[in-house]
Design an enzyme around this catalytic site. Structure first.
Site, PDB file in Angstrom:
ATOM      1  N   HIS A  63       0.856  -1.195   0.000  1.00 22.90           N
ATOM      2  CA  HIS A  63       0.000   0.000   0.000  1.00 22.90           C
ATOM      3  C   HIS A  63       0.888   1.240   0.000  1.00 22.90           C
ATOM      4  CE1 HIS A  63       0.872  -0.611   4.239  1.00 22.90           C
ATOM      5  NE2 HIS A  63       0.376   0.585   4.545  1.00 22.90           N
ATOM      6  N   ASP A  67       5.647   4.771   5.146  1.00 25.80           N
ATOM      7  CA  ASP A  67       6.586   3.828   5.761  1.00 25.80           C
ATOM      8  C   ASP A  67       6.740   2.547   4.944  1.00 25.80           C
ATOM      9  OD1 ASP A  67       3.864   3.328   6.592  1.00 25.80           O
ATOM     10  OD2 ASP A  67       4.605   1.949   8.126  1.00 25.80           O
ATOM     11  N   HIS A  68       6.018   2.462   3.820  1.00 24.83           N
ATOM     12  CA  HIS A  68       6.143   1.302   2.932  1.00 24.83           C
ATOM     13  C   HIS A  68       6.690   1.663   1.554  1.00 24.83           C
ATOM     14  CE1 HIS A  68       3.827  -1.639   5.479  1.00 24.83           C
ATOM     15  NE2 HIS A  68       3.509  -0.485   6.060  1.00 24.83           N
ATOM     16  N   HIS A 140      -7.321  -2.180   5.646  1.00 23.54           N
ATOM     17  CA  HIS A 140      -6.523  -1.124   6.243  1.00 23.54           C
ATOM     18  C   HIS A 140      -7.284   0.194   6.060  1.00 23.54           C
ATOM     19  CE1 HIS A 140      -3.030   0.542   8.016  1.00 23.54           C
ATOM     20  NE2 HIS A 140      -2.459   1.014   6.930  1.00 23.54           N
ATOM     21  N   ASP A 211      -0.457  -4.187   5.888  1.00 23.74           N
ATOM     22  CA  ASP A 211      -1.146  -3.713   7.081  1.00 23.74           C
ATOM     23  C   ASP A 211      -2.630  -4.046   6.980  1.00 23.74           C
ATOM     24  OD1 ASP A 211       1.334  -2.671   7.475  1.00 23.74           O
ATOM     25  OD2 ASP A 211       0.704  -0.586   7.645  1.00 23.74           O
ATOM     26  N   HIS A 269       6.443  -5.457  11.667  1.00 25.55           N
ATOM     27  CA  HIS A 269       5.670  -4.215  11.754  1.00 25.55           C
ATOM     28  C   HIS A 269       5.226  -3.964  13.190  1.00 25.55           C
ATOM     29  CE1 HIS A 269       2.753  -1.080  10.551  1.00 25.55           C
ATOM     30  NE2 HIS A 269       3.461  -0.999   9.429  1.00 25.55           N
TER      31      HIS A 269
END
Length: 314
Positions: A63, A67-68, A140, A211, A269
């Site tokens: 996604h 942070d990804h 998410h 997530d 995570h």
């Protein structure tokens, strides 16, 4: 197959955990590496490993939270500087292609290789003679996908002595039999591959989930897999926060594995709110449900071989 975690933290980097990225090292299977997510400083983490960026063949993004993905433009640019000239395929949700291209345009970044963009939707996203990758949406706060990577059955080993006894000479005919092809000898005798090779061996299946709250699609993606990689941003005491922010607890992950019939669980995570003693407690709780579970640390590497998942000793 090896799995190496480049970032195991949540949201933003901490002193002990970088943000999300992991490498599926398929060096024996296809001579390449597949990357899943690419948070900030992923390429710096790679400097502490044996990973060569030019070996990265595919990048799968779950996604578009920072942070990804914030490490992606830098890694793609460095791959070019470091001699990477082979095409790379980038998989991810709608908007990823536009973001990467705009970033390159604004920074005037030029690559020595081509990028193929694949906009991920539910269903198959890749298949060749060796692997199948499918994706399903998770739950998410923005569109997010989980991936199921399936290695197709491996050709059984050649029974060399049996083939020789049937009159097969040394040379390319043995290779054809080993690769599953029937052959005909000079005298007209037909030799079938299945008669001189062992039965096909099962390949591995790994579910890599982005997530997500606890959801049925996570179970479907993980069904009967060999390994699940699942987030554990929260624990049971903070389960309400997990639900509010579209995340899972350590026990959500354990219950997904239990429901999917999976014996090997890797958790990542993790929120920086947890201290080492909290991590130990969280792992103990998960092991009460799935005994062969691990909470991954940055740069930690796991090996899947002959049906067993083990930590690679440094």
């Amino acid at each position: 197959m090896h799995i190496q975690f480049l970032g195991t933290g949540a949201g933003m980097p901490s002193k002990s955990r970088n943000v999300s990225s992991l490498a599926l090292k398929l060096l024996e299977e296809r001579g390449t590496i597949w990357l899943f997510d690419c948070g900030e400083a992923t390429q710096h983490q790679i400097l502490h490993t044996t990973i060569k960026p030019r070996k990265i063949e595919k990048v799968f993004i779950t996604h578009l939270h920072g942070d990804h993905i914030y490490g992606l433009p830098g890694l793609l640019g460095s791959r070019s500087f470091l001699g990477g000239d082979q095409p790379l395929t980038l998989y991810g949700p709608k908007g990823l292609k536009e973001w990467v291209q705009l970033t390159f345009q604004t920074s005037q970044t030029h690559l020595n290789y081509t990028i193929e963009f694949v906009e991920v939707e539910e269903g198959g996203v890749f298949e060749d003679e060796d692997f199948i990758v499918t994706a399903m949406p998770l739950q998410h706060v923005i569109p997010c996908f989980g991936y199921r990577v399936v290695q197709k059955p491996l050709q059984g080993a050649l029974q060399f002595e049996k083939a020789q006894a049937l009159g097969v000479p040394k040379g390319p005919l043995l290779g054809q039999l080993k690769n599953g092809y029937d052959i005909r000898l000079e005298d007209g005798t037909m030799i079938r591959s299945k008669d001189v090779t062992n039965p096909p061996q099962k390949g591995f299946t790994v579910a890599i989930l982005g997530d997500t709250r606890y959801c049925e699609n996570a179970v479907k993606l993980s069904q009967d897999a060999d390994i699940i990689i699942h987030e554990a941003t929260f624990d049971h005491s903070t389960r309400e926060l997990a639900s509010n922010y579209g995340h899972s607890t350590n026990m959500d992950a354990a219950n997904i594995a239990l429901k999917a019939g999976v014996q090997n669980l890797l958790l990542n995570h993790l929120s920086a709110r947890f201290f080492p003693q909290d991590i130990e407690r969280m792992l103990k709780e998960v092991k009460s449900v799935i005994p062969h579970s691990f909470i991954a640390n940055d740069l930690e590497e796991f090996c899947w071989s002959h049906g067993n998942l083990e930590i690679v000793k440094k």
